[in-house]
Design an enzyme around this catalytic site. Structure first.
Site, PDB file in Angstrom:
ATOM      1  N   GLY A   1       0.635  -1.104   0.038  1.00 51.86           N
ATOM      2  CA  GLY A   1      -0.103  -0.020  -0.008  1.00 51.86           C
ATOM      3  C   GLY A   1       0.927   1.235  -0.183  1.00 51.86           C
TER       4      GLY A   1
ATOM      5  N   SER B   1       2.824   4.698   1.085  1.00 50.24           N
ATOM      6  CA  SER B   1       3.304   5.212   2.423  1.00 50.24           C
ATOM      7  C   SER B   1       2.090   5.983   3.183  1.00 50.24           C
ATOM      8  CB  SER B   1       4.387   6.274   1.921  1.00 50.24           C
ATOM      9  OG  SER B   1       5.189   6.718   2.944  1.00 50.24           O
ATOM     10  N   GLY B   2       2.212   5.702   4.383  1.00 56.68           N
ATOM     11  CA  GLY B   2       1.241   6.352   5.250  1.00 56.68           C
ATOM     12  C   GLY B   2       0.132   5.558   5.277  1.00 56.68           C
TER      13      GLY B   2
ATOM     14  N   GLY C   1      -0.449   2.598   6.773  1.00 58.55           N
ATOM     15  CA  GLY C   1      -0.412   1.790   8.012  1.00 58.55           C
ATOM     16  C   GLY C   1       0.103   0.269   7.786  1.00 58.55           C
ATOM     17  N   LYS C   2       0.733   0.290   6.777  1.00 56.96           N
ATOM     18  CA  LYS C   2       1.453  -1.253   6.462  1.00 56.96           C
ATOM     19  C   LYS C   2       2.332  -1.534   7.900  1.00 56.96           C
ATOM     20  CE  LYS C   2       3.779  -0.171   2.882  1.00 56.96           C
ATOM     21  NZ  LYS C   2       3.167   1.250   2.961  1.00 56.96           N
ATOM     22  N   SER C   3       3.161  -0.897   8.175  1.00 57.14           N
ATOM     23  CA  SER C   3       4.077  -1.222   9.418  1.00 57.14           C
ATOM     24  C   SER C   3       3.252  -1.607  10.745  1.00 57.14           C
ATOM     25  CB  SER C   3       5.267  -0.437   9.319  1.00 57.14           C
ATOM     26  OG  SER C   3       6.076  -0.192   8.262  1.00 57.14           O
TER      27      SER C   3
ATOM     28  N   SER D   1       5.995  -1.747  -2.294  1.00 59.82           N
ATOM     29  CA  SER D   1       5.752  -2.592  -3.505  1.00 59.82           C
ATOM     30  C   SER D   1       4.754  -2.189  -4.433  1.00 59.82           C
ATOM     31  CB  SER D   1       5.689  -4.283  -3.193  1.00 59.82           C
ATOM     32  OG  SER D   1       4.397  -4.329  -2.105  1.00 59.82           O
TER      33      SER D   1
END
Length: 197
Positions: free
Chosen positions: A32, A34-35, A37-39, A106
């Site tokens: 998804g 940046s920002g 909320g993946k991490s 990605s």
């Protein structure tokens, strides 16, 4: 050069390791903007898995660029190589009988599909962390969108470089509509319903 390299089979198989761990092994591939909320989501799912006694590990995009992928920039070629390396590392984790959670933008479908092809059916679970660009920009925890809008960061996904949305992800989590705990619970329920954990 590669004609002189011979694959050496291991004594302990992936199935042996899964049996010892008491659960399947696979990759949860969080993709998804940046920002989006993946991490945050990957780490909350990891926390829940740990509480359940499941062996898992998070590979985070920024963290990996401090070590394994330190020499890579953000050109299209470097992004492709970044994802290729993570795919290979993820495969090692899956072979070791663990669950690996990857949090990488990605952005290119072709790269994600190339990684999927490394795995047996059911071992690659693509989780699209969907979030509108304007929401990601409002979050902008790292100040990257602001820099990209000023032209200080070139080839920034969503601004000057495309993000190709997944066509058939196993899971879609909209983090603009649900909080991290509820989102993580959806991932855990998905895994439990398929008897992966």
């Amino acid at each position: 050069m590669t004609e002189h390299i011979v694959w050496h089979p291991t004594v302990i198989s992936k199935e042996d390791r899964r049996l010892l761990n008491g659960h399947k092994s696979f990759v949860l591939w969080f993709t998804g903007l940046s920002g989006s909320g993946k991490s945050t989501l990957a780490n909350e799912v990891d926390r829940k898995l740990h509480a359940l006694g499941v062996r898992s590990y998070v590979l985070d995009g920024d963290n990996i660029r401090h070590g394994l992928n330190r020499g890579l920039g953000f050109s299209k070629e470097d992004r492709i190589e970044n994802i290729r390396r993570i795919g290979e590392v993820s495969k090692l984790f899956v072979d070791s009988g663990q669950i690996v959670l990857t949090a990488f933008i990605s952005p290119f479908r072709e790269d994600r599909e190339r990684v999927r092809a490394l795995f047996e059916p059911g071992e690659f679970i693509e989780v699209w962390v969907q979030c509108p660009l304007e929401v990601c920009e409002k979050r902008d925890v790292k100040g990257l969108y602001r820099k990209a809008r000023k032209g200080e960061i070139r080839e920034f996904t969503g601004i000057s470089s495309p993000y190709e949305t997944p066509l058939s992800p196993e899971l879609v989590i909209d983090t603009s509509e649900s909080g991290v705990v509820d989102s993580a619970e959806r991932v855990i329920e998905y895994l439990q319903n398929r008897r992966l954990i």
